[in-house]
Design a protein around this motif. Sequence first.
Motif: not given
Lengths: 181, 128
Positions: A121-125, A159-160, B21-24
Amino acid sequence: MWDGCGHMTVLTINSTAEDHKLAYLAALAISLMWVEAAIPSPLPGVKPGLANIVTLLVLRQYGLRTAFWVAGLRVVAGSILLGSFLTPGFVMSLGGAMASLAVLSLAQYLPQRYFGAVSLSVLAAFAHIAAQLAIVSAWLMPDVNVFYLSPVFAAAAWVFGLSNGLIAAQLLQRSSHESAA
Amino acid sequence: MNIVRLAPTLLRRGDLGVLFAGILAIAMLGIHYWTGPVGDRVVIKRAGTVFLNASLDRAFNVSVPGPLGITRIEVAQKKARVLSDPGPRQLCVRQGWISRVGEVAICLPNQVSMEIVGRVRPYDSLDY
């Protein structure tokens, strides 16, 4: 179809169970998209993207091909319903969905023992928002430095992506419990 | 349902890695786009064409006409802000003062934007 006596008869399109499943899942995604369109957003383009929960569930349970069909139907039929078909908003929606699916097509091979629905989900977002910023920058506002706002959009995607991923993980877990029982 | 038993399967070890990794990535974008040097000039655009390119050294006010009405921009103390705008959301007004190279305020409905630039516009990886 010809009835054998030279008269035209009713032409029927034989829909398979697979078609019904696709239509049902796409309708589910469209209703989420439609509900979400009624929620005011603090910044243009920042939305939870609840319909992506459906894409994740379909990817895990039926595979990439079905996820591609459900997302494609959702974008096209959903935009017709919302009156945004072929507008810039539609192009951004389509671009975001295609970028998400491209990333998901690779990310689905991550070992599921360590990477659950939240990772997908995070990668797709992130892929979704990156594609949309690229479309705005290249096509809609080429003279404006829209990437200046990219940290805000990326934070919203994080976040989403997390919240949708947790919902999808919960639903997947429940359905696997049910099928095991 | 026992939330303690449930949580580890909802959020797996790799998920935590992806989130970190997203936060980075967000932090790097923030550093790249928001911590540039203080700018020297403001470029005001209307419907994609340059309306005014002025130094930030001297304080002034300017009215930029757009399709919805007048967008008023103020420059003072090497900073610029949108004083008023006819747009419905007032995002560019609420953004307040901007002063660093690369910072932009966009009044989208009225097709007015302003961007802070250095004496020489810096190139980043996106320009190549």
